[in-house]
Design a protein around this motif. Structure first.
Motif, short mmCIF file in Angstrom:
data_model
loop_
_atom_site.label_atom_id
_atom_site.label_comp_id
_atom_site.label_asym_id
_atom_site.label_seq_id
_atom_site.Cartn_x
_atom_site.Cartn_y
_atom_site.Cartn_z
N ARG A 137 2.51 1.74 -3.38
CA ARG A 137 1.53 2.22 -4.37
C ARG A 137 1.26 3.70 -4.20
NH1 ARG A 137 -3.08 -2.54 -4.06
NH2 ARG A 137 -1.82 -4.17 -5.02
N ARG A 138 1.05 4.10 -2.95
CA ARG A 138 0.77 5.52 -2.70
C ARG A 138 1.97 6.39 -3.09
NH1 ARG A 138 -2.57 4.69 2.85
NH2 ARG A 138 -4.62 4.49 1.85
N PHE A 166 -6.93 0.34 -6.37
CA PHE A 166 -6.30 -0.57 -5.43
C PHE A 166 -7.14 -1.82 -5.22
CE2 PHE A 166 -3.62 2.86 -3.07
CZ PHE A 166 -2.90 3.08 -4.23
N SER A 167 -8.45 -1.66 -5.19
CA SER A 167 -9.35 -2.82 -5.04
C SER A 167 -9.21 -3.76 -6.23
CB SER A 167 -10.79 -2.34 -4.91
OG SER A 167 -11.67 -3.43 -4.86
N ASP A 192 -5.86 -5.53 -5.97
CA ASP A 192 -5.86 -6.52 -4.90
C ASP A 192 -6.65 -7.78 -5.27
OD1 ASP A 192 -4.28 -5.00 -3.23
OD2 ASP A 192 -5.98 -4.08 -2.20
N ASN A 207 -9.91 6.63 -9.71
CA ASN A 207 -10.15 6.61 -8.28
C ASN A 207 -9.17 5.65 -7.63
OD1 ASN A 207 -11.43 5.27 -5.83
ND2 ASN A 207 -12.73 7.09 -6.10
N GLU A 208 -8.35 6.16 -6.71
CA GLU A 208 -7.30 5.35 -6.08
C GLU A 208 -7.88 4.13 -5.37
OE1 GLU A 208 -4.53 6.25 -2.38
OE2 GLU A 208 -3.92 7.44 -4.13
N LYS A 209 -8.98 4.30 -4.65
CA LYS A 209 -9.59 3.20 -3.90
C LYS A 209 -10.07 2.11 -4.86
CE LYS A 209 -12.71 2.50 -0.05
NZ LYS A 209 -13.60 3.14 0.90
N VAL A 210 -10.72 2.49 -5.94
CA VAL A 210 -11.20 1.53 -6.94
C VAL A 210 -10.01 0.83 -7.60
CG1 VAL A 210 -12.43 1.28 -9.13
CG2 VAL A 210 -13.36 2.77 -7.34
N LEU A 269 0.82 -1.21 0.00
CA LEU A 269 0.00 0.00 0.00
C LEU A 269 0.85 1.26 0.00
CD1 LEU A 269 -2.79 1.31 0.09
CD2 LEU A 269 -2.72 1.09 2.58
#
Length: 104
Positions: free
Chosen positions: A10-11, A34-35, A38, A29-32, A7
């Motif tokens: 990546r950031r 990363f999901s 993953d 979108n960073e959250k999307v 994580l």
């Protein structure tokens, strides 16, 4: 490349290389993102279907040498999308020996 990083890695990468919307399919979108990353193992090629360029499909094949990570990329015209998975799998199988031979 990002699938192989933790994580914080990546950031850090995204802080240095901002996400840009290249097509309507680009995940910004960073959250999307990363999901999605993953959801697959870090040793499997990542396929991109018109996310980088309209009319183009791509694959990123992960490479790892010790703690260093990288990838090889492959792009095909959209009309050859049916060949992308097999081409990425072949590159994935053959990339490590080639990279190791270049390192020696």
């Amino acid at each position: 490349l990002l699938t192989q990083l933790d994580l914080n890695g990546r950031r850090d990468h995204l802080a240095r290389h901002k996400i840009a919307r290249l097509t309507s399919r680009t995940i910004t979108n960073e959250k999307v993102l990363f999901s999605k990353l993953d959801s697959q193992p870090p040793t499997v090629p990542v396929l991109d279907l018109q996310e980088y360029a309209v009319g183009t499909v791509c694959a990123a094949v992960p490479l790892t040498a010790g703690s260093a990570v990288g990838c090889l990329a492959l792009s095909l015209p959209l009309e050859h999308a049916h060949r992308l998975r097999s081409a990425a799998d072949m590159l994935n199988r053959r990339a490590a020996p080639v990279v190791l031979s270049l390192a020696i």
